[in-house]
Design a protein around this motif. Structure first.
Motif, PDB file in Angstrom:
ATOM      1  N   ILE A 144      -4.332  -2.835 -52.462  1.00 28.95           N
ATOM      2  CA  ILE A 144      -3.517  -3.133 -54.038  1.00 28.95           C
ATOM      3  C   ILE A 144      -4.263  -2.716 -55.149  1.00 28.95           C
ATOM      4  O   ILE A 144      -3.788  -2.248 -55.996  1.00 28.95           O
ATOM      5  CB  ILE A 144      -3.548  -5.023 -53.982  1.00 28.95           C
ATOM      6  CG1 ILE A 144      -2.639  -5.113 -53.273  1.00 28.95           C
ATOM      7  CG2 ILE A 144      -3.214  -5.271 -55.475  1.00 28.95           C
ATOM      8  CD1 ILE A 144      -2.329  -6.765 -53.038  1.00 28.95           C
ATOM      9  N   LEU A 145      -5.519  -2.750 -55.183  1.00 25.34           N
ATOM     10  CA  LEU A 145      -6.655  -2.105 -56.073  1.00 25.34           C
ATOM     11  C   LEU A 145      -6.329  -0.792 -56.283  1.00 25.34           C
ATOM     12  O   LEU A 145      -6.235  -0.023 -57.206  1.00 25.34           O
ATOM     13  CB  LEU A 145      -8.028  -2.450 -55.827  1.00 25.34           C
ATOM     14  CG  LEU A 145      -8.610  -3.802 -56.210  1.00 25.34           C
ATOM     15  CD1 LEU A 145     -10.145  -3.876 -55.655  1.00 25.34           C
ATOM     16  CD2 LEU A 145      -8.710  -3.911 -57.652  1.00 25.34           C
ATOM     17  N   ILE A 146      -6.252   0.040 -55.183  1.00 26.69           N
ATOM     18  CA  ILE A 146      -6.048   1.426 -55.098  1.00 26.69           C
ATOM     19  C   ILE A 146      -4.559   1.661 -55.794  1.00 26.69           C
ATOM     20  O   ILE A 146      -4.283   2.850 -56.401  1.00 26.69           O
ATOM     21  CB  ILE A 146      -6.089   2.181 -53.906  1.00 26.69           C
ATOM     22  CG1 ILE A 146      -7.754   1.699 -53.449  1.00 26.69           C
ATOM     23  CG2 ILE A 146      -5.738   3.362 -53.857  1.00 26.69           C
ATOM     24  CD1 ILE A 146      -7.847   2.069 -51.990  1.00 26.69           C
ATOM     25  N   LYS A 171       3.876  -2.032 -50.282  1.00 27.56           N
ATOM     26  CA  LYS A 171       3.593  -2.233 -48.789  1.00 27.56           C
ATOM     27  C   LYS A 171       2.480  -3.504 -48.737  1.00 27.56           C
ATOM     28  O   LYS A 171       2.334  -4.061 -47.901  1.00 27.56           O
ATOM     29  CB  LYS A 171       3.253  -0.831 -48.333  1.00 27.56           C
ATOM     30  CG  LYS A 171       3.010  -0.840 -46.827  1.00 27.56           C
ATOM     31  CD  LYS A 171       4.119  -1.058 -45.937  1.00 27.56           C
ATOM     32  CE  LYS A 171       3.789  -1.044 -44.662  1.00 27.56           C
ATOM     33  NZ  LYS A 171       5.188  -1.557 -43.821  1.00 27.56           N
ATOM     34  N   SER A 172       1.548  -3.044 -49.515  1.00 28.08           N
ATOM     35  CA  SER A 172       0.210  -4.169 -49.257  1.00 28.08           C
ATOM     36  C   SER A 172       0.767  -5.704 -49.442  1.00 28.08           C
ATOM     37  O   SER A 172       0.419  -6.326 -48.521  1.00 28.08           O
ATOM     38  CB  SER A 172      -0.799  -3.868 -50.364  1.00 28.08           C
ATOM     39  OG  SER A 172      -1.038  -2.394 -50.104  1.00 28.08           O
ATOM     40  N   VAL A 173       1.380  -5.679 -50.484  1.00 19.93           N
ATOM     41  CA  VAL A 173       1.948  -7.230 -50.530  1.00 19.93           C
ATOM     42  C   VAL A 173       2.750  -7.831 -49.633  1.00 19.93           C
ATOM     43  O   VAL A 173       2.719  -8.931 -49.271  1.00 19.93           O
ATOM     44  CB  VAL A 173       2.280  -7.498 -52.228  1.00 19.93           C
ATOM     45  CG1 VAL A 173       3.161  -8.725 -52.279  1.00 19.93           C
ATOM     46  CG2 VAL A 173       1.721  -7.121 -53.437  1.00 19.93           C
ATOM     47  N   SER A 174       3.886  -6.748 -49.267  1.00 19.53           N
ATOM     48  CA  SER A 174       4.825  -7.131 -48.020  1.00 19.53           C
ATOM     49  C   SER A 174       3.650  -7.625 -46.747  1.00 19.53           C
ATOM     50  O   SER A 174       4.233  -8.431 -46.150  1.00 19.53           O
ATOM     51  CB  SER A 174       5.796  -6.257 -48.009  1.00 19.53           C
ATOM     52  OG  SER A 174       5.201  -5.029 -47.658  1.00 19.53           O
ATOM     53  N   GLU A 175       2.816  -6.638 -46.385  1.00 21.06           N
ATOM     54  CA  GLU A 175       1.876  -6.842 -45.373  1.00 21.06           C
ATOM     55  C   GLU A 175       1.187  -8.076 -45.292  1.00 21.06           C
ATOM     56  O   GLU A 175       1.285  -9.090 -44.400  1.00 21.06           O
ATOM     57  CB  GLU A 175       1.200  -5.858 -45.147  1.00 21.06           C
ATOM     58  CG  GLU A 175       1.570  -4.478 -44.574  1.00 21.06           C
ATOM     59  CD  GLU A 175       2.221  -4.523 -43.182  1.00 21.06           C
ATOM     60  OE1 GLU A 175       1.824  -5.322 -42.507  1.00 21.06           O
ATOM     61  OE2 GLU A 175       3.155  -3.735 -43.035  1.00 21.06           O
ATOM     62  N   SER A 224       7.688   5.879 -34.589  1.00 22.99           N
ATOM     63  CA  SER A 224       8.383   6.847 -35.722  1.00 22.99           C
ATOM     64  C   SER A 224       8.526   6.128 -37.204  1.00 22.99           C
ATOM     65  O   SER A 224       8.183   6.977 -38.103  1.00 22.99           O
ATOM     66  CB  SER A 224       9.653   7.053 -35.282  1.00 22.99           C
ATOM     67  OG  SER A 224      10.548   5.973 -35.260  1.00 22.99           O
ATOM     68  N   ALA A 225       8.469   4.910 -37.082  1.00 21.29           N
ATOM     69  CA  ALA A 225       8.630   4.054 -38.430  1.00 21.29           C
ATOM     70  C   ALA A 225       7.135   3.974 -39.065  1.00 21.29           C
ATOM     71  O   ALA A 225       6.988   4.296 -40.393  1.00 21.29           O
ATOM     72  CB  ALA A 225       8.920   2.661 -38.400  1.00 21.29           C
ATOM     73  N   ALA A 226       6.150   3.815 -38.161  1.00 16.92           N
ATOM     74  CA  ALA A 226       4.414   3.941 -38.600  1.00 16.92           C
ATOM     75  C   ALA A 226       4.255   5.358 -39.139  1.00 16.92           C
ATOM     76  O   ALA A 226       3.645   5.472 -40.247  1.00 16.92           O
ATOM     77  CB  ALA A 226       3.777   3.608 -37.455  1.00 16.92           C
ATOM     78  N   ILE A 227       4.962   6.294 -38.413  1.00 16.69           N
ATOM     79  CA  ILE A 227       4.464   7.569 -38.693  1.00 16.69           C
ATOM     80  C   ILE A 227       5.183   8.180 -40.184  1.00 16.69           C
ATOM     81  O   ILE A 227       4.581   8.546 -41.159  1.00 16.69           O
ATOM     82  CB  ILE A 227       5.037   8.722 -37.773  1.00 16.69           C
ATOM     83  CG1 ILE A 227       4.178   8.725 -36.424  1.00 16.69           C
ATOM     84  CG2 ILE A 227       4.936  10.255 -38.239  1.00 16.69           C
ATOM     85  CD1 ILE A 227       4.591   9.371 -35.538  1.00 16.69           C
ATOM     86  N   ILE A 228       6.466   7.469 -40.363  1.00 11.46           N
ATOM     87  CA  ILE A 228       6.794   7.585 -41.695  1.00 11.46           C
ATOM     88  C   ILE A 228       6.375   7.164 -42.617  1.00 11.46           C
ATOM     89  O   ILE A 228       6.068   7.802 -44.163  1.00 11.46           O
ATOM     90  CB  ILE A 228       8.422   7.398 -41.463  1.00 11.46           C
ATOM     91  CG1 ILE A 228       9.280   8.036 -40.720  1.00 11.46           C
ATOM     92  CG2 ILE A 228       9.009   7.351 -43.168  1.00 11.46           C
ATOM     93  CD1 ILE A 228      10.786   7.606 -40.438  1.00 11.46           C
ATOM     94  N   GLN A 229       6.000   5.928 -42.534  1.00 13.37           N
ATOM     95  CA  GLN A 229       5.085   5.297 -43.688  1.00 13.37           C
ATOM     96  C   GLN A 229       3.654   6.037 -44.077  1.00 13.37           C
ATOM     97  O   GLN A 229       3.279   6.263 -45.127  1.00 13.37           O
ATOM     98  CB  GLN A 229       4.870   3.976 -43.241  1.00 13.37           C
ATOM     99  CG  GLN A 229       5.796   2.950 -43.276  1.00 13.37           C
ATOM    100  CD  GLN A 229       5.708   1.351 -42.551  1.00 13.37           C
ATOM    101  OE1 GLN A 229       4.819   0.768 -43.166  1.00 13.37           O
ATOM    102  NE2 GLN A 229       6.020   1.049 -41.414  1.00 13.37           N
ATOM    103  N   ILE A 230       2.969   6.303 -42.764  1.00 10.95           N
ATOM    104  CA  ILE A 230       1.633   7.202 -42.936  1.00 10.95           C
ATOM    105  C   ILE A 230       1.934   8.535 -43.646  1.00 10.95           C
ATOM    106  O   ILE A 230       1.157   8.710 -44.560  1.00 10.95           O
ATOM    107  CB  ILE A 230       1.084   7.375 -41.594  1.00 10.95           C
ATOM    108  CG1 ILE A 230       0.776   6.056 -40.906  1.00 10.95           C
ATOM    109  CG2 ILE A 230      -0.124   8.365 -41.497  1.00 10.95           C
ATOM    110  CD1 ILE A 230       0.619   6.100 -39.414  1.00 10.95           C
TER     111      ILE A 230
END
Length: 285
Positions: free
Chosen positions: A210-212, A104-108, A129-135
């Motif tokens: 990415i570090l995390i 997710k970090s690299v794609s963002e 809804s897409a944001a909530i699924i990711q969260i």
């Protein structure tokens, strides 16, 4: 009532609350970046839902401590001679969360620099809804990490043995989670606004994720007892080193922002910063 008059319980509550807030910084960064892609009226709703999900996941996991600890049991083992592992439920969840966070970090970062989300496909994906699924997916991983830390910090031994007992420890952990989430809700809005208005902070935030993600991969590998040969076993990355690097980087960037206040920031794709000249041009046309 015994807990209310026990100074050790108050110290444990304050310590755990502070720790939950620190561990929740990465959650707020992720919330800020994901919610920043939504319509302005949907952003506060996404942040509230995200933090409430974080609180709900943590409390549910606390009531299922026996189940959480049961995930430490080995599901299957691998022994290839040069590589061996004893995979547990915890290791799978944390390792999978690390992979998701890296992806997710690299794609963002790629989307913000290359602007692929400006396509119709990208716009279709920027829904509440897409944001909530990711969260929700990421909150599940962060909740496991947070609860394992809390269980290690708060003693469940009986008061006679110097602990708080099962009920007392559970009450302290739940109260710490509720207080920390309330504090994060208060500051989530200003933090999100600041992150989305400064492109360098967005890229730094994604770099921190990415570090995390790497830390979670190392932690998942350690929990699964990844071993190469007979002597080399994967260890964990101390969280103190990680958060020191994050705060130091933010401190340096704040100094840079203060010194270069008069300069216009670089505009990232899908940024919430409004280009005034472009807006005026559109109005004129």
């Amino acid at each position: 009532m015994e807990l209310l008059t026990n100074p050790d319980a108050w110290i444990a509550l304050l310590t755990l609350t502070f720790l939950e807030i620190i561990l929740g910084i990465d959650n707020i960064v992720f919330l800020s970046i994901v919610s920043g892609k939504l319509k302005e009226e949907d952003q506060p709703k996404a942040r509230r839902i995200g933090l409430l999900l974080a609180m709900a996941f943590r409390i549910v996991l606390l009531f299922g401590i026996t189940w959480v600890l049961g995930l430490q049991q080995t599901l299957f083992s691998i022994d290839l001679g040069i590589f061996s592992a004893h995979v547990t439920g915890q290791s799978l969840i944390i390792f999978g969360g690390g992979l998701f966070l890296l992806y997710k970090s690299v794609s963002e970062i790629h989307h913000k620099m290359e602007g692929e989300e400006d396509s119709e496909k990208g716009k279709a994906g920027n829904t509440l809804s897409a944001a909530i699924i990711q969260i929700a997916l990421l909150n599940l991983v962060f909740s496991f990490d947070s609860i394992l830390t809390a269980i290690g910090l708060i003693s469940m031994k009986s008061p006679a043995e110097g602990g708080f007992g099962y009920d007392g420890a559970l009450a302290i952990m739940i109260l710490a989670i509720i207080i920390s989430v309330i504090i994060m809700m208060i500051f989530a809005g200003p933090v999100s606004k600041f992150v989305n208005e400064h492109p360098t902070i967005q890229i730094l935030g994604l770099s921190f994720l990415i570090l995390i993600g790497v830390m979670l991969l190392a932690e998942g590998s350690h929990l699964a007892h990844f071993r190469f040969g007979n002597d080399v076993e994967v260890g964990t990355i101390p969280k103190g080193y990680l958060y020191f690097s994050i705060f130091f980087s933010l401190f340096v960037e704040f100094l840079n922002l203060r010194m270069k206040k008069s300069k216009n920031p670089v505009k990232l794709h899908n940024s919430t910063i409004v280009d005034k000249d472009l807006e005026d041009t559109n109005v004129t046309n």
